[in-house]
Each structure stands twice: as C-alpha cells, then as structure tokens.
Design an enzyme around this catalytic site. Structure first.
Site, short mmCIF file in Angstrom:
data_model
loop_
_atom_site.label_atom_id
_atom_site.label_comp_id
_atom_site.label_asym_id
_atom_site.label_seq_id
_atom_site.Cartn_x
_atom_site.Cartn_y
_atom_site.Cartn_z
N HIS A 97 -3.11 -9.80 12.20
CA HIS A 97 -3.47 -8.67 13.05
C HIS A 97 -4.83 -8.98 13.66
CE1 HIS A 97 -4.30 -4.62 14.39
NE2 HIS A 97 -3.09 -4.25 14.02
N ARG A 107 0.87 -1.17 0.00
CA ARG A 107 0.00 0.00 0.00
C ARG A 107 0.90 1.22 0.00
NH1 ARG A 107 -2.36 -0.33 6.24
NH2 ARG A 107 -0.64 0.78 7.21
N GLU A 114 -3.57 7.41 7.54
CA GLU A 114 -2.25 7.64 8.14
C GLU A 114 -1.28 8.32 7.18
OE1 GLU A 114 -1.01 3.80 9.65
OE2 GLU A 114 -2.08 4.15 11.53
N GLU A 172 -8.40 3.95 15.39
CA GLU A 172 -8.00 2.55 15.25
C GLU A 172 -7.15 2.12 16.45
OE1 GLU A 172 -6.16 2.06 11.37
OE2 GLU A 172 -7.82 3.10 10.42
#
Ligand code: GLA
Length: 660
Positions: free
Chosen positions: A352, A104, A143, A301
């Site tokens: 995760h 990403r 972010e 988050e």
C-alpha cells in the site's frame, strides 16, 4: 488550519528512521500525525500491563517538530493474548465459522470482555495523555464495520428487539407481525427462539435481516460511545471522532453516528484513474459534509498512490494527489490526511502506498507530498469555511440495507447505483449536492431527489408531501416507497404513500435482464428496472418505446400545491437523467453558483460568514480551460485580474475579495 499528515506507526521502525521521519515531516510541512491505530499489542503487551515509554517518546518527538498528535485507540486490532484469554469474543460468521487472530478486527463488538478491554485501554490512554499540548484530536478505533453473528450478538439483538417491539409476549406478538412470520412457519413462541439471521437453508427473512442491520449499527455505536465517554471524562476539550469507511454496502447508519462524533472523518480511496475519480470524490465528500451537518469535516485517510484491494492494484496518476486533495477541500474538508506516513516493510498492506515510499524521499510520491504540504499552508485561511447547496438527494440506510438483502430483489439492483447516478446528474449540471435523511428537513433545498428510497416511514412520506405542497420540487425514482419501516409491502400499488402526491400508481414491477435496455420515446433508455405505471392525475412526460410496456408511462410530472413532483419508473441512462435533472433545476429556479465550463471542469465555492469566499477550480479533463474569475490566486500568490488558464490536471484557488 488544514490538517496535513497521516497514520504514523513508529513501532514498525527503529531510532534512525524516527529521526528521519521528523526531519521529512518538517520538510513536507506535515502538521498532524495519527498514532496508535493498530498498536494495542505494543501498548498492552500482556493483559493489564501497559507500556507507554515508546508512545511518550513519539509524542515528544512529534511535539518538538511542531506536529500535532491525533491519538487513536487501538481497539480495531486486539492482540493475540486477548483472543486466547477470551475465545468467546472472537467473531463468528453467519455460517457459524469462528475466526481466529492473525489479521485485524478479530473481535465481536457485542462481547462484554471485548467491550471492557476496549474501554479500559481507551481510558488508560486518556489518563496518560490528558493535558499533553500535542494532543488535538481523538480517533477512536478504526473503520467500525466488522459484523458478528455469535451468541453475544444474539443476546444483544434480543435486547434491542425488546426495546423496539416491547418485552414479554406482547412484544413478541408485535415482532411476529412486523417480520411477517406467518410466511414459511417462522412464528416465534419464545424470545429465546429469535436469532440473528445466520446461515439457513433457503432465503432469509428480509425484515429480520433489516432489523439485524439496524441493531448492529447501534451496537457498534454503543461501543464507540463507551470509549468516547471514557475519553471525554479525562480530556473534555479535545474533540473525538472515528474514521468512517464509505463502502458499497455500509454497516453503519451514518445519520445516527454523525450525531455522536464531534467531527465526521472519512477514509476514501477512489478506484478510477480517469476523470470519474472526481465523481467518486464528490459523492463521498458530499455525504461526509452532510452527515457532519454542513460543517467542515476531515479526510482522515487517503492513499498517496497505490491501494491494494482484492488483488486489484490502483495507483494515483502523477499530479492527482494535489488535485484530489483540493477536490475534498473544495467540498468542505479541512484536511488532507493519508494512510500512511511511511510504507510498511512487512504485513498485509506492505504494497500500500505511503507518503514516504519504500524507495525513500527521493521519489515522485514524496515530491508530490511535499508540494501538497506547501500548497496547503497557502490555503489555511479556507479552513472553517462552509458550502451552500440548493439541491439534495435522500440518503437512506434502511433502503440501502433492505434493497440489498439478497435475493428479495435481483442482485443487479444496487441502492448506491441509483444514488450515484442522480448525484452524477447534479454534478454534471454544475451544482453542489447535499444529502438529507428521508425524514430530514428539506426546507432549505429547492430540489430534492428521492432516489430509490425503498423503505418509507409514514413520517418521511408526510414530510415529502408537505415539502412539495409548500413549493419544493422533488424527483422520486423507481422502487421508492415500496415497503414500510418493517420491510413489509404497502398495499394498493407503489409508491404507496406517495401515490396521491405524484399522481401515479405502479401496478407491477418489470425488472430488466442484465444488459437489457428499454428505449424511451423522448430519447435515452432505461436499464436494470422498469415498472408498469399508470398516471392518475400526473402528466406523462415520457413513455417506453418498445417491449411489454411500449406506450406506457415511463416518466411523469405533477404540480401539487405550489410545488412539482416527478416520478421516474426506471433507471435512466446518464444523458436522459442529466436532461431530466436540468429540467427540474430550471423548474426549481436554481442556477449553479459558478458557471459550468465543461464536463470534467469543476468549480466550487467555500464561504465564511465574514463575507470571504474562495473559488476552487479543478480540471479533471485533458484540455486546457480558460476560467473567468477574479481575485487572488492563493497557490501562485498573485492577483487574478479577469481569468486564469487551467491546465489539464491542475487546480486553482481564488480568494474573491482579492486582498493579499
Ligand atoms: C483504511 C484503513 C487502513 C488501511 C487502508 C488501506 O484507510 O483504515 O488501516 O487498511 O484502509 O487502504
């Protein structure tokens, strides 16, 4: 309402799972889901051709289940077609390596083709979902923080520099002066010669590096503002945010960014399982609240259990999800949102944790999530309330960047370590701590800690003089006031513009070797850094006991006007710093809003203008504590006549007026 939910990626799942998702969301009292964060290739599978059917259906399903939508723009992850069509928009590292898609964040935010494509997809989403009753918040990008050193970055950097120093030859002369290019023959004769600080033979120019950091933060901000404004044109009443990551070395100047978002939102992943997780939470939360100018902010988050980073897997111990979520809320958050709703089966973050784990809902994690959802429903009345702090620490991104411009100062001198230590000392004393910019308004605080504020502008120094002379108490720690805004040393002894205020002069730096400790005569020790300090009007409050500086001042104090200012020439050990901060709090006449009941028990207060207030008590320790409080226990739904027993790992929230 307190927002509860998480990132939701239905594009990774099938129809039976979607049906289970809404059923489980209802069961857990989820009231908000963030959709679309990394969905660009599903929304725009080919350049200019959009597919909204799946997103329309997601909106409908969530809306019918009473779950509000936080709609993200997917611009942190351009699809593969984008990088093939616009190879010039792929990011380039400082060493010249061009990265390719496959992860990403493979874009350069200064590339015009990326910016246009990002604004276009944001506009399409806003056109499509304007007026949808489920839409409550925009979450632009994800972010912001990816850097680039490519030719687009170079062009943008030159434009930014010309705005700062002026165009043409005169601006270039100013830049040469500000960057000290007489050193190592770096003088620029033409604007085209000026580059980002790319990989070079030996040490880079620190002034150039600092300016590039400033430029990049503002370039990313321009990219955010373009999307925000495109969205606002269609949904003027819906607030717009982006999720900040409070990392060890920040890319964004969050004071600047805080002014451009409608509400500050952060992602946060404590990496401690012990009681120090609270210190990490308090630090991040206090920064978020301060950047949001004291108003309620959002945890966008957090992890339900494991985070997977750099091969270090950290899980949240049982019970911690509730305790940590209440800790954020006690510090002013109006949400407990997670990355992510359902654990992915594939992809880089497959291990995760998530609100619904791989093992399904019959799990410890989902049971804790469900309890949290029910608890938050009981706490909804707290949302919108604020906190009061009488102590603040200066948070300065220029100093952070300049101290960590590698190899000018030793790598072990970390800006955040100094700030963290001072924040721990304020927390240890039982006080809520705000952060404030170096040139901010200190007048609402009784004590301000100027923690290794290495870059100090004339205006900021002036404000500090005024603050102390008008009665403020201020602790200044080592490595403050060393350079001006160009990252150029101020001559005559450090901390330059603060010397007359503090009554000291630092003549020479004595960096300490890794692991080296210098004892102080009054107890405790210094590490990392020390300074040959002379008192010129200040009282010497403590001295170095041994070493080359033996007998010399380590800590000084001086009354100035109607205030008082301390100077600390080393990084103090925690016990010694705690004592200093306690002395300073006493001198400033501040007592904690709630009694301090032990190092791992934290009491915090949120208030509403109407006179309502709520006490939050959090036990991060391993012994039961008897908390003197009265009111109404919102979680257990019962009056508290005089005290509550707080078990290890437990939290209680008590409404002060008592009325159910
Ligand atoms: C942040 C990001 C998420 C995910 C998590 C992992 O919150 O926004 O996309 O990568 O970190 O911890």
């Amino acid at each position: 309402m307190l927002l509860f939910g998480g990132d939701y990626n239905p594009e990774q799942w099938d129809a039976p799972t979607w049906a289970e998702d809404v059923a489980l969301m209802r069961e857990a009292r989820v009231n908000a889901a963030t959709v679309g964060v990394f969905s660009w290739s599903c929304i725009e599978p080919r350049e200019g051709s959009y597919r909204f059917d799946w997103l329309d259906a997601t909106f409908e399903r969530l809306h019918n289940a009473g779950v509000a939508v936080i709609l993200a723009t997917p611009t942190a992850s351009p699809p593969p077609w984008f990088s093939l069509a616009h190879p010039d928009a792929l990011p380039v590292r400082a060493d010249g390596t061009r990265l390719v898609h496959g992860s990403r964040d493979t874009y350069c935010a200064a590339a015009p083709s990326y910016r246009q494509a990002a604004a276009r997809v944001a506009t399409k989403l806003a056109e499509r979902y304007a007026g949808h009753p489920a839409l409550v918040l925009w979450h632009v990008h994800n972010e912001y923080g990816t850097m680039c050193w490519c030719d687009h970055a170079a062009t943008g950097f030159r434009t930014w520099l010309q705005q700062r120093y002026g165009p043409a030859q005169q601006g270039l002369d100013e830049l040469n002066e500000a960057w000290g290019t007489a050193f190592w023959s770096q003088r620029y004769g033409d604007w085209e010669e000026v580059l980002p600080p790319r990989a070079t033979q030996w040490l880079a120019n620190p002034s150039q590096t600092l300016d590039f950091r400033r430029f990049w933060s503002s370039e990313l901000l321009r990219a955010f503002v373009e999307q925000r404004d495109a969205i606002r044109a269609h949904t003027p009443a819906i607030p717009v945010t982006t999720n900040f990551m409070l990392s060890d070395t920040p890319v964004l100047d969050l004071w600047e960014w805080g002014r451009e978002v409608d509400v500050v939102a952060i992602d946060h992943y404590p990496n401690s399982r012990g009681s120090s997780a609270y210190d990490q939470i308090a630090l991040a939360a206090d920064m978020a609240r301060s950047i949001n100018q004291g108003r309620p902010w959002l945890v966008m988050e957090q992890a339900a259990s494991t985070t997977v980073e750099d091969h270090a897997v950290v899980h949240r111990p049982p019970g911690r999800t509730l305790l940590d979520s209440l800790a954020y809320i006690a510090h002013g958050s109006d949400s407990a949102l997670f990355f992510q709703w359902r654990a992915s089966r594939a992809g880089a973050e497959m291990y995760h944790s998530a609100m619904v784990p791989h093992a399904g809902p019959d799990t410890r994690i989902f049971r804790e999530i469900r309890s949290l959802g029910h608890a938050l429903e009981d706490l909804n009345e707290v949302s919108g309330s604020t906190t009061d702090a009488e102590v603040a620490i200066v948070l300065d991104f220029d100093s952070w960047w300049a101290i960590e411009a590698r190899r000018v100062l030793p790598a072990r001198v970390q800006y955040l370590d100094g700030v963290r230590a001072d924040h721990r000392a304020v927390t240890f004393a039982g006080h809520l701590c705000d952060f404030v910019p170096a040139d901010g308004d200190f007048s609402r605080y009784k004590l301000v800690i100027v923690s290794n504020t290495y870059v100090l502008s004339d205006e900021a120094a002036h404000g500090m003089h005024q603050y102390v002379r008008n009665g403020g108490c201020m602790i200044v720690t080592c490595l403050s006031g060393v350079v001006d805004s160009s990252n150029t040393v101020r001559l005559g002894g450090y901390p330059a513009l603060l010397r007359s205020l503090l009554g000291v002069r630092v003549e020479e730096f004595h960096p300490l070797a890794r692991g080296e400790l210098v004892p102080l005569c009054g107890g405790g020790y210094g590490s990392v850094w020390s300074e040959r300090l002379e008192a010129h009007g200040a009282d010497v409050l403590d001295r170095y006991e041994t070493g080359d500086l033996a007998g010399g001042p380590a800590i000084t104090g001086r009354a100035a006007g109607s205030g008082y200012a301390w100077y600390v020439s080393t990084r103090l050990s925690d016990e010694r710093n705690n004592l200093l901060v306690l002395d300073a709090l006493a001198a400033a006449g501040i007592t904690p809003a709630l009694a301090k009941l032990g190092p791992a028990v934290h009491g915090l207060l949120r208030r509403k203008g109407s006179g309502h207030s709520w006490q939050f008590w959090l036990n991060y320790g391993d012994t039961t504590v008897d908390v003197p409080t009265r009111g109404y226990d919102l979680l257990l739904h019962r009056p508290v006549p005089a005290r509550v027993e707080l078990l290890p790992g437990a939290a209680v929230v008590v409404r002060q007026d008592g009325a159910p």
